[in-house]
Design an enzyme around this catalytic site. Structure first.
Site, short mmCIF file in Angstrom:
data_model
loop_
_atom_site.label_atom_id
_atom_site.label_comp_id
_atom_site.label_asym_id
_atom_site.label_seq_id
_atom_site.Cartn_x
_atom_site.Cartn_y
_atom_site.Cartn_z
N ARG A 1 -5.36 5.82 -8.10
CA ARG A 1 -5.07 7.26 -8.12
C ARG A 1 -4.96 7.76 -9.55
O ARG A 1 -5.51 8.83 -9.89
CB ARG A 1 -3.78 7.53 -7.35
CG ARG A 1 -3.86 7.15 -5.88
CD ARG A 1 -2.48 7.05 -5.24
NE ARG A 1 -1.78 8.33 -5.30
CZ ARG A 1 -0.49 8.46 -4.98
NH1 ARG A 1 0.23 7.40 -4.60
NH2 ARG A 1 0.08 9.65 -5.04
N LEU B 1 0.86 -1.17 0.00
CA LEU B 1 0.00 0.00 0.00
C LEU B 1 0.90 1.23 0.00
O LEU B 1 1.97 1.23 0.60
CB LEU B 1 -0.89 0.03 1.25
CG LEU B 1 -1.96 -1.06 1.38
CD1 LEU B 1 -2.71 -0.89 2.70
CD2 LEU B 1 -2.93 -1.04 0.22
N ASP B 2 0.45 2.29 -0.68
CA ASP B 2 1.20 3.54 -0.66
C ASP B 2 1.35 4.05 0.77
O ASP B 2 0.52 3.76 1.64
CB ASP B 2 0.48 4.61 -1.49
CG ASP B 2 0.44 4.27 -2.97
OD1 ASP B 2 1.30 3.48 -3.42
OD2 ASP B 2 -0.45 4.78 -3.67
N ARG B 3 2.36 4.86 0.98
CA ARG B 3 2.62 5.41 2.31
C ARG B 3 1.39 6.10 2.89
O ARG B 3 1.08 5.97 4.07
CB ARG B 3 3.78 6.42 2.22
CG ARG B 3 4.25 6.95 3.58
CD ARG B 3 5.12 8.18 3.39
NE ARG B 3 6.29 7.92 2.58
CZ ARG B 3 7.52 7.71 3.07
NH1 ARG B 3 7.73 7.73 4.36
NH2 ARG B 3 8.54 7.48 2.26
#
Length: 285
Positions: A219, A131-133
């Site tokens: 995104r 998962l992205d930060r």
């Protein structure tokens, strides 16, 4: 192992007669002025030495004159993020990743990773996806090489079902549909099914179900159709909106996969975090 081998020692305590036969976490909490549960976490992270020996069980009874040292490994103990384990067995671990943590530190990436925090608790895990930060939510780790290889292949074959909740800008014409096509820059094919859960004045709460696993897929796809995720620092133009949020409003809500050992489908979910709940409440007015 000598104290001098550790380049930084945060605190050193000597057990007094009154503290004899008390638990290790109790004594650390007393000397450090910390809540008991925080003291327990520090011990479980493997950064406490008693008489030069690393101790990881909080219930250890101490003796008069015992020397307790807390190693400072570069991360502030009091600011170490909490990582909640939703499920754990001998093969997999399911974690609710908080905002701001990397899944795993790769190359020169800076910041704290979930794998680092788990390692401090003596838990060795293998990432099978990321998962992205700034994305919160449910994430799977394998605990054995066999489980890792199996789950990596399941992800590659698009057999793992993931559901995200996102707050996006604008109003989509269709309440449900499919976003598919080539992603800009990378040119990779991506496919995501979506369903609008709630409409606000200038935004929507959307359920997102990716069928492929491209980098920044959700995104990018939403930004390409003119409905970026609110707060996304890369794809959301803050200057053109009145809706401000301090991170991308994207949460990994649910994951379903075939368990490599028990041989059946399992599903896990992570509750929507408080910051996104607050955003939703503000958008309702």
């Amino acid at each position: 192992m000598k104290y001098e081998e550790y380049h930084l020692i945060q605190n050193i305590f000597i057990v007094t007669p009154e503290m004899a036969e008390k638990r290790l976490d109790y004594v650390i909490a007393l000397f450090s002025d910390l809540p008991r549960h925080k003291a327990r976490q520090i011990v479980e992270q493997g950064i406490v030495l008693v008489n030069n020996i690393r101790v990881t069980f909080p219930s250890k009874k101490l003796k008069k004159g015992d020397r307790i040292a807390i190693i400072d490994t570069g991360l502030q103990i009091k600011n170490l993020p909490e990582v909640k384990i939703l499920w754990e067995d001998d093969y997999v671990m399911i974690v609710n990743k908080p905002v701001g943590l990397l899944t795993e530190k790769i190359g020169s990436e800076k910041g704290i990773a979930v794998t680092e925090i788990l390692a401090r608790k003596n838990k060795k895990v293998y990432p099978v996806h990321r998962l992205d930060r700034e994305t919160s939510g449910v994430i799977i780790f394998a605990k054995t090489i066999m489980a890792r290889d199996f789950l990596v292949e399941e992800f590659r074959a698009a057999k793992v079902n993931k559901t995200y909740i996102g707050i996006v800008e604008g109003i989509l014409k269709n309440k449900k549909g499919v976003l598919k096509g080539r992603i800009e820059k990378s040119g990779e094919y991506a496919e995501t099914h979506y369903q609008v859960i709630k409409f606000f004045k200038n935004a929507m709460m959307v359920r997102l179900m990716p069928k492929t696993g491209r980098t920044h897929q959700l995104r990018l796809q939403l930004a390409q159709i003119g409905h970026p995720i609110i707060g996304d620092k890369r794809y959301y133009n803050i200057k053109k909106t009145r809706i401000l949020f301090n991170r991308q409003a994207l949460h990994a809500w649910k994951v379903s996969f075939f368990h490599p050992q028990i041989k059946r489908w399992v599903t896990f979910s992570a509750p929507i975090p408080e910051d996104i709940k607050k955003l939703i409440k503000n958008l309702e007015y």
